[in-house]
Design an enzyme around this catalytic site. Sequence first.
Site, PDB file in Angstrom:
ATOM      1  N   HIS A 182      -2.018   2.294  11.306  1.00  0.00           N
ATOM      2  CA  HIS A 182      -1.693   0.969  10.779  1.00  0.00           C
ATOM      3  C   HIS A 182      -0.184   0.881  10.554  1.00  0.00           C
ATOM      4  CE1 HIS A 182      -5.959   0.095   8.936  1.00  0.00           C
ATOM      5  NE2 HIS A 182      -5.996   0.364  10.226  1.00  0.00           N
ATOM      6  N   CYS A 236      -4.418   2.834   3.565  1.00  0.00           N
ATOM      7  CA  CYS A 236      -2.962   2.721   3.398  1.00  0.00           C
ATOM      8  C   CYS A 236      -2.592   2.697   1.913  1.00  0.00           C
ATOM      9  CB  CYS A 236      -2.450   1.463   4.093  1.00  0.00           C
ATOM     10  SG  CYS A 236      -2.598   1.562   5.887  1.00  0.00           S
ATOM     11  N   GLU A 256       1.594   0.344   8.011  1.00  0.00           N
ATOM     12  CA  GLU A 256       2.122   1.074   6.851  1.00  0.00           C
ATOM     13  C   GLU A 256       2.219   2.570   7.134  1.00  0.00           C
ATOM     14  OE1 GLU A 256      -0.380  -1.049   6.970  1.00  0.00           O
ATOM     15  OE2 GLU A 256      -0.688  -2.125   5.088  1.00  0.00           O
ATOM     16  N   CYS A 312      -4.788  -1.813   3.481  1.00  0.00           N
ATOM     17  CA  CYS A 312      -6.199  -1.446   3.436  1.00  0.00           C
ATOM     18  C   CYS A 312      -6.382  -0.279   2.464  1.00  0.00           C
ATOM     19  CB  CYS A 312      -6.710  -1.088   4.832  1.00  0.00           C
ATOM     20  SG  CYS A 312      -6.264   0.585   5.347  1.00  0.00           S
TER      21      CYS A 312
END
Lengths: 359, 186
Positions: free
Chosen positions: B71, B110, B73, B107
């Site tokens: 992701h 993360c 991040e 999420c």
Amino acid sequence: MEPQSKRRKEAESDNADSWVALPVLSDQQSQDTELISAFAAPITDKKETSRLIKELRCLYPLTGLQHIKRVRSRKPADGLHSPEVLVCLVSDAPDVDLHSESLAIDSLLPSNSVGLDGLGPPFLVKIPAFPPLTRPQFQVASKHWPTTFHEDKQVTVALRGELFSQPQKARMQGYMEAALAAARAGGGLGSGQEPVGAAMVDPKEERIIAVGHDCRGGNPLHHAVMVCIDLVARGQGGGAYRFEEYPACTAALSLTSSHSKPASETSKTIARVVDEGQPYICTGYDLYVTREPCVMCAMALVHSRIGRVFYGTASSDGALGTRYKIHTQKDLNHRFDVFKGVLGQQCKDLYGLKDPIKH
Amino acid sequence: MGTETEMNADLKPGFYPTDEEIEKWMASAFEMAKDALENGEVPVGCLMVYNNEVVGKGRNEVNETKNATRHAEMVALDQVLEWCRHGDVDPQSVCVRTVLYVTVEPCIMCAAALRLLNIPVVVYGCGNERFGGCGSVLDVSTAQLPHTGTAFKCVAGYRAQEAVEMLKAFYKQENPNAPKPKPRKD
């Protein structure tokens, strides 16, 4: 990819009876039986039973309690044979004095709503508030009032620790031994690694796809599970981590992988692979990990569509049973089965090596 | 969502972002999200800012790496660590003064990663009803997790509608890599 020597396998094979893999169930499946108070009354004339049920159901439908059986028959052993019918919840009759010595049945039933023939004096009972989801819950619930039970046979067998056959357990043990060996190799490197190992397995082919260990000495986020997920990606021609310093982290190359292709073609390649029924990242794979994954790793497994997770020992902020049960979390788009206790003692013993506080 | 949550309470001045900073850095994050959308990735963009300097940035790289954990991040956090390695500075001292600007609520994974690296503040656009780890599905950002780094503060809702529209535009296209949805059993 055979990480253990034959000799070691034989030496440990007699341990297969020393551990049990137990399912990590959702809170709903593992919670204690919640009870609510209700009024019941004996049916003194059995011929009135069906009429009484019909009229009581009409007056007090017991919404949300479909699992509750309306009538229970007393066992002959009790000496009394008369069945008992559930009249209403205590909350349905707010004006009734619970402490009154003799409760009158007509105080629960508005006049003309239910014919009182064949109905004895009411008494208080506790009934299960929710449908039982497991056999242990059903057994507790039934002691209070009979309920329906839609048994999930697999859960029942799993809770008895009997879901896996001896040959299956032997294979599971071999996979966890690979994770343990990786944990020892990683922990032995020093420089901040924690002794945690993981093995990704394709259960259909009974094959280890990747083995990795905690690499947080190099990057604090490279926990063993994250490492294993990236090794799987690497085996499929992707991957984002570097493993030069970590020879014990290895991936089997997938037959369909195609690293020679330029990056622009990789997503086409995945699309094709999916069309041919090949796995989406970790779909259908089992992960064996020596200790319960943290929140980051547990959610990484959701994103990777893991099949099942087996871990050895719990961890204090663990997210597959201890602190959260991310694998059963409502609202998430993927759920999976989790079992704990595979070679639990050996996994726990890893922390004898160093830093016993963190686990 | 849409309001600043528990702000200013015990943050030292210096790394609580001003309105000007939020506007400036979120504009860059949105540019990155647009880039992701144009490249067939989930449109999420993020920046990590330390001492008024971008020390990490990322967009979703899941398809490219075949790793579902890449992701925006996670990509950006790796860059922060790399930046520290190059500059030979202690990552810990940098992370505790670094703000994450991201177009969508991090999420659960993360959020936990941000905690593990002790990032103190996260500014985000829209909530993430599918996976959100700052309150939408779970609140990992403020939970009592003594072995999972430190809790962090969120400033939520900046240009939220715009972030939602980008996500909708993405999910309208077909994601060729998504598994076929199975009917829910329950």
